[in-house]
Design an enzyme around this catalytic site. Structure first.
Site, PDB file in Angstrom:
ATOM      1  N   ARG B 324      -0.849  -1.925  -3.871  1.00  0.00           N
ATOM      2  CA  ARG B 324      -2.119  -2.078  -3.158  1.00  0.00           C
ATOM      3  C   ARG B 324      -3.365  -2.062  -4.050  1.00  0.00           C
ATOM      4  NH1 ARG B 324      -3.431   3.370   0.311  1.00  0.00           N
ATOM      5  NH2 ARG B 324      -3.352   4.884  -1.367  1.00  0.00           N
ATOM      6  N   HIS B 325      -3.201  -2.184  -5.334  1.00  0.00           N
ATOM      7  CA  HIS B 325      -4.358  -2.230  -6.229  1.00  0.00           C
ATOM      8  C   HIS B 325      -4.454  -3.578  -6.949  1.00  0.00           C
ATOM      9  CE1 HIS B 325      -4.043   2.201  -5.809  1.00  0.00           C
ATOM     10  NE2 HIS B 325      -5.357   2.136  -5.931  1.00  0.00           N
TER      11      HIS B 325
END
Lengths: 545, 545
Positions: B324-325
């Protein structure tokens, strides 16, 4: 709630806000007025200086709000506050609570002070007057001690004055203050006065002729203290117009089936080539900031998104110190499949911009008026169907008035302006398209022209008031030709291989264009500097605030 | 127009597209089918190889469109082309012109070939069959020689087949081809096959159980050839949903009086501090890329813009290799004046997101269905009024199931997920707000809490499906406190002096929040990787394409 013991004895009068009268009479009058105010304040101070808040049974009606209350415990109904814009005579006798900035402070004697409060461009006059059991003399002192641009909460009753109040936009109401709290204090001496920053060149010149000299706030000072500069009515207008340009742009495109995309600004290699690129280290890899979303918006079409647009920052490390170049600006970029001809792209330009201009004229009247008041301009002249001329026709028009343009070179700023003037005279429009540009002056990805692929291209520029704002073209979708063109431009093809490879898997015919948001606003409003339409501009010398 | 002499004798069969049957019968059947096609093509080739286009009086009915025609002289009416989406039985007998990609090619004998053509997610079957004076055997050969994903123009008559055509979305019509021109050829061997990239994990698993092995296209391969990967129905859906998220976000905010702004990404100093910043040289000055528009959006409020929002790239040089980054993503940022309490900001979050989710469910049904087909997910559960819990309540809920959280520390990913699960079970929502976070884990500009300013803050996070997507808070608007807080964070106050100074001229109470666009789309669609919702993702290892 406690009143603060402020050290200011007078309403702040920053050095650069004073009007220096030259004609003796005026000068003298102003002097007297100043003196009078000073005396009033001194009197007020003398009367009240020995009165502390502790002695005041009405102390809870005014004061600086302490921090702990600004970190409030309980949510409140925001509808408790009335907007200044809505205050009108029909509210006579109503109690209202308003929040706004102190625009001016005028004490009258020791028992009275007028405040003009501003919110979102609207102002109202508030009267703080000693009244038994309601308003103490200390409260009037507190009101007079406020610094301009401080944010305050005012509770009071709406009254209707006998004659219109010229000092406020809400001329037919006044607020009789009952409670007065300061939410946030401004420093007493502001680096820029809003009135000075808001004054038009015309007013300054007119005053000069009358012997009065106003402070001129220069562009650099404005930008150094941008948060103050932004509070002028013109700037409030400009950035609301800018917001509306983006909105109209998007709404038109979405209604035409375009998809909004977001392409990376960090890219490998050297973007579209050239020196004007910001370079950086990306986790050990050489990278740069995209000079435009060009390559990725084309790749999005290769990915079958059909019609795309993007609104985002573009970066140009150019050493341009002109009125119309920035090192970072907001690009409005479009790319679309075409069936046959790049005029399909020009058709979108045409309809998009006519719609956009219409929407500004309809929805931003107040904002345009605010800009016009400080920076007078004539409404943009544009046709319902946008004029299209070939580059050759343009060159010919210039030739006829004695300006020779190298036929395969570019128009310089001066020639652009002159052509704009000639077009306006002949066709009655300040918005037009010039197409079929020489190939040599267009980017490598520009499609050459069918009948003269060595010298001309399927490209166009668009002008507002004699300045270029849009550049567009059909793009090369054949990987071999693209490679050849990039090489001819001295671009290391290896650094853009993923881009070129994108066209090997079946690539649609396509074209597109790019516009600078700040330029659109600048030229629509006839402004003279792009720094006026960039919120926090970046140029070769400016990286702050 | 001339046909090209292509060297391919068979429709392209890239290595990784073959279905390898494991159960003997299936395998044998597939083998036979392949052999049959090969023989057909060989037969076709044998029959036609000595027939050149020069011998074909019908040669003008097909062929590759030469470049000069793609740099077309004359604009044409784009309405000459019908969209595949609109083809339906009522058009029987009509002549149509369509443009699309060759999705599949199936020659049958030497006189017939079926093409399935795709445009914007819709497909139609086209039959090229030898017919005297209309379709020559060379034309059929030309059709069979096309590579998949090439873009072609097809002219033909709409017919209605006896039974539904399962291979196309337009199942009740077929196009009897009269003319066939190739606009842009794809290389014969594509690095990714669209069918492979479009297949769901469920299909792959199911086939495995039946003894058939499909190619799995891994995430990295997809991203390396993103322009092909983007053509899958799921990706077509994802990026149209993303566009709609941005649109719904903006429309809601504009209707609430917000102004869209564009703040600089190039800033002096070190942004909000920390190591996760990309640094670069700006004309001799040290500069960095903004980690968020935080400082400038607050400064815009000090400039009286009242309520602002921005959609733009944010840059994080973090070494995060999670699902998720990203190092660059699209931030949706908001900042607004408040009257009293940061719940006013949470009220906007609440209404904004409920409106946004509603709008996606209403306007993106087709797109959501396309995503769901490849990546199955349950519709997001959310309440009409968003649930609000304090951070302490959250910690307590976790404690009750045996998960201990350091009370002034942060939730880790695992705890977030678990809490999401507990909240969903107890309150029936997968979208909720957690507020009153410990001060120590919030940025320096976060306003401390009224009743415990050392330990708690006026801040909140928002979660979708157990993952954080929004971070927001009231901000410190008092310059002295702000300075103190920045110093406590080890930030060199000199580098952010223009920011801190902005609060000295009267600063409104305010708060705001930031959301990652890619995360909203990822979590709304229950996807497992943020790279799926970024058009051209950037992570510590990926800077291309």
């Amino acid at each position: 709630m406690s009143s603060s013991e402020t050290q200011e004895q007078a309403p702040p009068q920053p050095d650069n806000s004073a009007a220096i009268s030259k004609k003796a009479a005026k000068k003298e009058a102003a002097k007297q007025e100043k003196l009078r105010r000073k005396q009033e304040l001194a009197a007020l101070s003398a009367t009240t200086s020995n009165l502390s808040v502790d002695d005041d049974p009405l102390a809870s009606n005014y004061g600086d709000i302490p921090l702990v209350e600004l970190q409030s415990k309980t949510p409140v109904d925001v509808n408790n506050w009335s907007r200044i814009e809505t205050l009108e005579p029909s509210l006579k006798g109503h109690q209202v609570l308003i929040r706004g900035r102190v625009q001016t402070i005028r004490p009258v004697g020791k028992k009275m002070a007028f405040l003009v409060i501003r919110e979102n461009g609207y102002t109202v006059q508030c009267l703080v007057q000693v009244q038994p059991d309601i308003v103490s003399i200390q409260m009037v002192k507190f009101a007079a001690s406020l610094s301009r641009e401080s944010i305050i909460d005012v509770e009071g009753e709406i009254s209707v004055p006998d004659s219109a109040i010229k000092a406020a936009t809400q001329q037919h109401v006044e607020v009789q203050v009952r409670k007065l709290y300061c939410v946030s204090r401004a420093v007493p001496n502001l680096p820029i006065n809003i009135e000075d920053a808001a004054r038009s060149e015309v007013e300054i010149e007119k005053a000069l002729q009358e012997g009065e000299q106003f402070v001129r706030v220069n562009q650099d000072t404005r930008l150094n203290f941008r948060v103050l500069d932004l509070r002028t009515p013109a700037n409030q207008g400009i950035f609301r117009i800018q917001s509306q340009v983006g909105n109209a742009f998007r709404q038109f495109l979405l209604s035409e089936g375009f998809v909004e995309i977001h392409t990376p600004k960090l890219i490998a290699g050297s973007s579209e080539g050239g020196a004007a690129v910001f370079r950086l280290d990306y986790k050990g890899q050489p990278a740069c900031l995209a000079q435009s979303p060009q390559l990725h918006k084309q790749m999005s079409l290769c990915g079958d998104l059909g019609r795309v647009f993007e609104i985002g920052p573009v970066f140009r490390a150019e050493d341009s110190y002109t009125h119309r170049h920035l090192c970072e600006f907001t690009g409005l970029d479009i790319e679309m499949e075409i069936k046959k001809h790049y005029f399909e792209v020009m058709d979108i330009v045409d309809r998009l911009f006519v719609t956009l201009f219409d929407s500004l004229n309809q929805n931003c009247q107040k904002e345009l008026e605010a800009v016009r008041k400080q920076y007078p301009f004539e409404p943009l002249k544009y046709l319902r169907q946008t004029l299209r001329l070939t580059y050759e026709e343009g060159v010919q028009m210039l030739k006829e008035v004695g300006i020779e343009i190298e036929p395969f070179g570019d128009l310089n700023t001066e020639a652009e302006r002159k052509l704009g003037q000639l077009v306006a005279e002949k066709y009655g429009t300040e918005f037009y398209i010039l197409y079929r540009y020489p190939l040599a002056i267009r980017p490598f990805y520009t499609m050459p022209c069918y009948d003269n692929p060595e010298e001309y291209s399927n490209s166009f520029d668009v002008f507002i008031r004699g300045e270029e704002i849009i550049s567009g073209a059909q793009r090369v979708h054949k990987p071999d030709l693209l490679e050849k063109r990039a090489e001819a431009w001295g671009i290391d093809v290896k650094t853009i291989s993923t881009y070129i490879d994108s066209f090997r898997y079946g690539a649609p015919l396509h074209g597109g264009f790019g516009v600078g948001l700040e330029r659109v606003v600048m030229l629509f409003c006839g402004l003279n500097n792009i720094r006026k339409t960039s919120l926090f501009p970046r140029d070769p010398l400016r990286l702050a605030p």
